[in-house]
Design an enzyme around this catalytic site. Structure first.
Site, PDB file in Angstrom:
ATOM      1  N   ALA A 134     100.248 -20.446  78.975  1.00  0.00           N
ATOM      2  CA  ALA A 134     101.221 -21.530  79.133  1.00  0.00           C
ATOM      3  C   ALA A 134     102.224 -21.466  77.984  1.00  0.00           C
ATOM      4  O   ALA A 134     102.024 -20.748  77.018  1.00  0.00           O
ATOM      5  CB  ALA A 134     100.516 -22.876  79.129  1.00  0.00           C
ATOM      6  N   LYS A 135     103.301 -22.210  78.103  1.00  0.00           N
ATOM      7  CA  LYS A 135     104.242 -22.355  76.987  1.00  0.00           C
ATOM      8  C   LYS A 135     105.108 -23.566  77.219  1.00  0.00           C
ATOM      9  O   LYS A 135     105.434 -23.897  78.364  1.00  0.00           O
ATOM     10  CB  LYS A 135     105.126 -21.114  76.880  1.00  0.00           C
ATOM     11  N   GLY A 136     105.483 -24.238  76.135  1.00  0.00           N
ATOM     12  CA  GLY A 136     106.353 -25.404  76.241  1.00  0.00           C
ATOM     13  C   GLY A 136     107.651 -25.152  75.504  1.00  0.00           C
ATOM     14  O   GLY A 136     107.726 -24.308  74.609  1.00  0.00           O
TER      15      GLY A 136
END
Ligand code: GLU
Length: 473
Positions: A108-110
């Protein structure tokens, strides 16, 4: 404000690496399509009050690339120009990175569109708490669903705000602290997390240059000691990689930051360069070093090892022909675009790919998450026992030999290990095991380079996990 132009095409480039490797894998096409797809992207806009009372509408993202293992895992980037494409690419890299180094997470990444350099701490705190709230509303954060961490523009402070907000909103659940990693040690973080990515770069290079024939293939002697290194970008990753490489006997001959670069053929001290920058306002003008015409010029200097540790796509078709280093270790995620990567491969250079070279951060994040879930620190059960066993071993040896050992070695042996000792050795061991597997796959399957070998292993592991979950009978 950040002057970095938006760089679309990053996710496409990650998929180019994927396709190039997938050809060598044993995975069926329909499964490959699922492995490479980005499963979910949450794009949000929320209002945050600025210090002068006005309201700013902040745009932010969280991409969960793959749910083959839960929780998904990856940092949060604060940058005024961060894009959805960039976050999706970075989330995909997290999937492959975690699979490669065998940490049990999806990727994931934000990203949050704020400039952490010009925004006030108060504004950043309000943004971070509101972002956490938004993520929780859609279950895009939680110890068992999605666990953020630091990335470019964020660090311990932001992770502390996230943990605090989550625990307040989630009613102090038993495992709430494991909702985010990279927290301050005083808030149940783990010692060594901040330096982990940079130290991992040095450890990864030790592995890749460890075998005499691998080093000889790029015209070098084995090991990192004595090698001349240029580090492009002295953020958390670059500065800690430079320190860890210098500790291993490498000579840092060049560095760059956003306001300039330096080259010093006889070597320079990274902390002295950073102190000079703090005092004078610029890295330029350090005694004993030449100023470079631009930060990007650092990439083109004469050296044995280049560590691009700034942002993605710093090395492209435009400047790749001027790269002189025979070894390039990707401290940043995606610093070499796909076209430049192919050119470097054809030129016989050794590229240590991001999904291996910078995996140290998420490896130590895994240790932090496990520690938070088990509610006990790593040394608590073993520290005293190990000290007692070592003391008795030393006692036996002294009785048998009638002599006492050198004071320094004795002190080291009889000192109880700290949590940081466990973290460092486990990090090194994890990277050593992963490299053995990459090297073996490359040789046994005649793969063209380390990146392809790393992707093949990662893709096959993700596919296997989907199969185990019964998604592909
Ligand atoms: N942002 C880091 C990376 O790109 C670390 C992610 C994590 O620790 O979850 O690997």
């Amino acid at each position: 404000m950040s002057t970095r132009p938006p760089r679309d095409g990053f996710f496409r480039d990650v998929n180019r690496h994927f396709v190039q490797a997938a050809r060598h894998s044993t995975v069926d096409d329909d499964v490959l399509n699922q492995v490479r797809a980005c499963n979910a992207v949450y794009r949000m806009r929320f209002p945050v009050r600025q210090d002068d009372g006005r309201i700013q509408v902040v745009e932010a993202y969280r991409a969960e690339h793959s749910h083959h293992r839960l929780p998904t895992k990856g940092g949060i980037r604060y940058d005024a120009n961060v894009t959805q494409d960039e976050v999706m690419a970075l989330a995909a890299l997290m999937t492959y990175k975690c699979a490669l180094v065998d940490v049990p997470f999806g990727g994931a990444k934000g990203g949050v569109r704020v400039d952490p350099r010009s925004a006030s701490p108060g504004f950043l705190e309000r943004v971070t708490r509101r972002y956490t709230h938004e993520l929780l509303r859609k279950r895009f954060i939680g110890p068992d669903v999605d666990v953020p961490a630091p990335d470019v523009g964020t660090g311990e402070r932001e992770m502390g705000w996230i943990a605090d907000t989550f625990r307040n909103l989630d009613g102090d659940s038993l495992n709430g602290l494991a909702c985010v990693t990279g927290k301050p040690v005083s808030m149940h973080g783990i010692p060594g997390r901040t330096e982990a990515t940079g130290q991992g770069v040095a450890m990864a290079l030790e592995q890749c240059l460890g075998a005499a024939e691998d080093a000889a293939a790029v015209g070098l002697t084995p090991g990192v000691a004595g090698k001349r290194v240029v580090v492009h970008g002295l953020g958390k990753v670059g500065a800690n990689a430079a320190r860890a490489l210098a500790e291993r006997g490498a000579v840092i001959v060049g560095v760059s930051v956003s306001d300039g670069g330096l080259y010093a053929p006889d070597g320079l001290d990274v902390d002295a360069a950073l102190a000079h920058r703090r005092e004078s306002g610029s890295i330029l003008g350090l005694a004993g070093a030449h100023d470079l015409p631009s930060p990007a010029a650092a990439l083109e200097q004469d050296c044995d090892i280049l560590v691009p540790a700034a942002l993605e796509h710093e090395i492209s078709e435009e400047n790749v022909g001027r790269i002189r280093a025979p070894v390039i270790a990707e401290g940043a995620n995606g610093p070499i675009d796909a076209k430049a990567d192919a050119i470097l491969r054809d030129a016989g250079k050794l590229v240590v790919p991001d999904i291996y070279a910078n995996a140290g951060g998420v490896i130590v994040s895994y240790f932090e998450w496990v520690k938070n879930l088990s509610h006990i620190s790593f040394e608590r059960m073993t520290r005293r026992y190990q000290q007692l066993s070592n003391q008795s071993l030393v006692g036996i040896l002294e009785r048998l030999s009638g002599e006492s050992g050198p004071a320094e070695a004795l002190a080291r042996l009889t000192r109880p290990p700290d949590e940081i000792d466990f973290v460092r050795t486990a990090l090194e061991n994890t990277l050593a095991i992963a490299y053995e597997q990459i090297r073996e796959a490359r040789l046994a399957r005649a793969l063209p380079d380390l990146r392809t070998a790393a992707y093949v292993l990662a893709i096959e592991r993700v596919a296997e996990a989907y199969a185990e979950a019964g998604i592909f009978p």
